[in-house]
Design a protein around this motif. Structure first.
Motif, PDB file in Angstrom:
ATOM      1  N   LEU A  31     -82.238 -51.059 -55.644  1.00  0.00           N
ATOM      2  CA  LEU A  31     -81.151 -50.293 -55.139  1.00  0.00           C
ATOM      3  C   LEU A  31     -80.567 -49.489 -56.539  1.00  0.00           C
ATOM      4  CD1 LEU A  31     -78.419 -52.756 -53.436  1.00  0.00           C
ATOM      5  CD2 LEU A  31     -80.616 -51.460 -52.210  1.00  0.00           C
ATOM      6  N   ASP A  32     -79.988 -48.101 -56.087  1.00  0.00           N
ATOM      7  CA  ASP A  32     -79.499 -47.339 -56.900  1.00  0.00           C
ATOM      8  C   ASP A  32     -78.240 -47.223 -56.977  1.00  0.00           C
ATOM      9  OD1 ASP A  32     -81.899 -45.407 -57.452  1.00  0.00           O
ATOM     10  OD2 ASP A  32     -82.001 -45.587 -55.304  1.00  0.00           O
ATOM     11  N   VAL A  33     -77.639 -47.872 -55.707  1.00  0.00           N
ATOM     12  CA  VAL A  33     -76.286 -48.023 -55.600  1.00  0.00           C
ATOM     13  C   VAL A  33     -75.945 -49.596 -54.780  1.00  0.00           C
ATOM     14  CG1 VAL A  33     -74.021 -47.203 -54.601  1.00  0.00           C
ATOM     15  CG2 VAL A  33     -75.885 -45.632 -55.480  1.00  0.00           C
ATOM     16  N   ILE A  34     -74.795 -50.194 -55.435  1.00  0.00           N
ATOM     17  CA  ILE A  34     -74.349 -51.430 -54.833  1.00  0.00           C
ATOM     18  C   ILE A  34     -72.868 -51.371 -54.731  1.00  0.00           C
ATOM     19  CG2 ILE A  34     -74.339 -52.754 -56.660  1.00  0.00           C
ATOM     20  CD1 ILE A  34     -75.326 -55.177 -54.981  1.00  0.00           C
ATOM     21  N   GLY A  35     -72.545 -51.703 -53.429  1.00  0.00           N
ATOM     22  CA  GLY A  35     -70.945 -51.871 -53.072  1.00  0.00           C
ATOM     23  C   GLY A  35     -70.574 -53.290 -53.323  1.00  0.00           C
ATOM     24  N   ILE A  36     -69.472 -53.577 -53.938  1.00  0.00           N
ATOM     25  CA  ILE A  36     -69.096 -54.833 -53.803  1.00  0.00           C
ATOM     26  C   ILE A  36     -67.657 -54.807 -52.881  1.00  0.00           C
ATOM     27  CG2 ILE A  36     -68.079 -56.799 -55.264  1.00  0.00           C
ATOM     28  CD1 ILE A  36     -71.134 -55.873 -56.056  1.00  0.00           C
ATOM     29  N   SER A  37     -67.768 -55.881 -51.975  1.00  0.00           N
ATOM     30  CA  SER A  37     -66.933 -55.797 -50.897  1.00  0.00           C
ATOM     31  C   SER A  37     -66.396 -56.810 -50.265  1.00  0.00           C
ATOM     32  CB  SER A  37     -67.397 -54.749 -49.761  1.00  0.00           C
ATOM     33  OG  SER A  37     -68.846 -55.395 -49.098  1.00  0.00           O
ATOM     34  N   ASP A  38     -65.937 -57.887 -51.048  1.00  0.00           N
ATOM     35  CA  ASP A  38     -65.575 -59.037 -50.805  1.00  0.00           C
ATOM     36  C   ASP A  38     -64.315 -58.998 -49.520  1.00  0.00           C
ATOM     37  OD1 ASP A  38     -66.194 -61.777 -50.451  1.00  0.00           O
ATOM     38  OD2 ASP A  38     -65.353 -62.326 -52.322  1.00  0.00           O
ATOM     39  N   THR A  70     -65.345 -53.892 -64.660  1.00  0.00           N
ATOM     40  CA  THR A  70     -66.065 -54.218 -66.102  1.00  0.00           C
ATOM     41  C   THR A  70     -67.736 -54.207 -66.014  1.00  0.00           C
ATOM     42  OG1 THR A  70     -64.091 -55.590 -66.718  1.00  0.00           O
ATOM     43  CG2 THR A  70     -66.371 -56.181 -67.730  1.00  0.00           C
ATOM     44  N   LEU A  71     -68.198 -54.752 -64.688  1.00  0.00           N
ATOM     45  CA  LEU A  71     -69.500 -54.897 -64.391  1.00  0.00           C
ATOM     46  C   LEU A  71     -70.117 -53.473 -64.252  1.00  0.00           C
ATOM     47  CD1 LEU A  71     -69.541 -58.198 -62.284  1.00  0.00           C
ATOM     48  CD2 LEU A  71     -70.584 -57.642 -64.501  1.00  0.00           C
ATOM     49  N   LYS A  72     -69.265 -52.682 -63.564  1.00  0.00           N
ATOM     50  CA  LYS A  72     -69.773 -51.363 -63.226  1.00  0.00           C
ATOM     51  C   LYS A  72     -70.034 -50.775 -64.832  1.00  0.00           C
ATOM     52  CE  LYS A  72     -67.803 -46.808 -61.584  1.00  0.00           C
ATOM     53  NZ  LYS A  72     -68.667 -46.510 -60.403  1.00  0.00           N
ATOM     54  N   GLU A  80     -75.589 -48.176 -59.865  1.00  0.00           N
ATOM     55  CA  GLU A  80     -74.264 -47.564 -59.660  1.00  0.00           C
ATOM     56  C   GLU A  80     -73.384 -48.773 -59.001  1.00  0.00           C
ATOM     57  OE1 GLU A  80     -71.165 -43.913 -58.306  1.00  0.00           O
ATOM     58  OE2 GLU A  80     -73.385 -43.941 -57.937  1.00  0.00           O
ATOM     59  N   VAL A  81     -72.239 -49.300 -59.450  1.00  0.00           N
ATOM     60  CA  VAL A  81     -71.329 -50.335 -59.023  1.00  0.00           C
ATOM     61  C   VAL A  81     -70.306 -49.665 -58.405  1.00  0.00           C
ATOM     62  CG1 VAL A  81     -70.384 -52.323 -59.126  1.00  0.00           C
ATOM     63  CG2 VAL A  81     -72.523 -52.206 -60.664  1.00  0.00           C
TER      64      VAL A  81
END
Length: 269
Positions: A31-38, A70-72, A80-81
């Protein structure tokens, strides 16, 4: 550019792994981009954690945002986060949710209807003994809630818009085409996107959300599309991404979208 905008982790109480586990899985999946979406906290109650095992606690939201940001920074240059959240949509509590989200720099919010008629859309027993007329009423009610979620202006993405079929595959055959079309028209007018969500393969229905028939109608109305694996385990990050891209191209879509700072970013198919 390869992206996945729908991932969960341990805070929601029904997913495995840390946020960082999903980011690493995203890197490994190319992946180039991951979205975190809990899953969002439940803002319809003053209680801190009225729905353990379903949503995160209200008091956990600041630490969630801080950890993602922070992880971004930590993974900058590798992937890219994006800071996202899968939000429930309850019309009677919409302003409480909107007010809570305004405090944080979300890149996007996924609006998902998980409850309709006072029951979970995944309740396996909700269809037992219902006449065809009542089943059609329940399907129309579900799509009316999705239509309202598009019109409220809070969400960049509408989540799994036919997920009610997850444990009841016959849902797709219930007649309610007018309601679906009205919902797709509202989504198109809102400039939000619908996700192709590959988690349906983990349910009884065994396929993606939404169906190809709905995607064809979405293209007709000019609805934007996005992608989310809805991963609850890191191993599913990016699941079926190439297959989804091929299907969208065959249907006639030319692009799909992810969101950065709530602005759509077009990715050619």
């Amino acid at each position: 550019m390869k992206f996945d905008l729908h991932t969960h982790h341990t805070r929601c109480g029904h997913a495995e792994g840390s946020i960082e586990d999903y980011i690493v899985a995203g890197i490994n999946a190319g992946l180039d981009v991951i979205g975190i979406s809990d899953h969002s906290p439940y803002f319809g109650s003053e209680d801190d954690h009225p729905n353990p095992g379903i949503t995160m606690a209200r008091s956990w939201l600041p630490s969630y945002v801080d950890e993602v940001l922070t992880l971004k920074k930590k993974y900058e240059g590798r992937i890219e986060v994006l800071l996202g959240m899968e939000s429930d949509y309850f019309p009677e509590h919409a302003e409480a949710y909107r007010t809570a989200y305004e405090l944080y720099p979300f890149d996007y919010l996924i609006g998902s209807v998980h409850f309709s008629g006072g029951k979970s859309i995944f309740n396996r027993n909700r269809w037992e003994g219902l006449s065809d007329v009542v089943q059609a009423e329940q399907k129309r009610e579900y799509y009316e809630l999705i239509r309202q979620s598009a019109l409220c202006g809070m969400f960049q993405i509408l989540g799994h818009i036919d997920a009610m079929k997850g444990y009841y595959p016959a849902f797709s055959d219930i007649s309610a085409s007018e309601s679906i079309d009205l919902t797709l028209q509202a989504i198109a007018g809102s400039q939000s996107a619908i996700e192709i969500n590959t988690s349906g393969k983990t349910k009884t229905v065994g396929g993606w959300y939404p169906s190809e028939a709905i995607l064809e109608r979405a293209l007709h109305y000019g609805v934007k599309v996005s992608f989310g694996s809805d991963s609850h385990v890191p191993a599913r990050v990016g699941d079926d991404w190439e297959e989804v891209r091929s299907t969208l191209r065959a249907i006639g879509f030319k692009e799909w979208f992810f969101y950065r700072q709530k602005q759509p970013v077009s990715v050619p198919l």
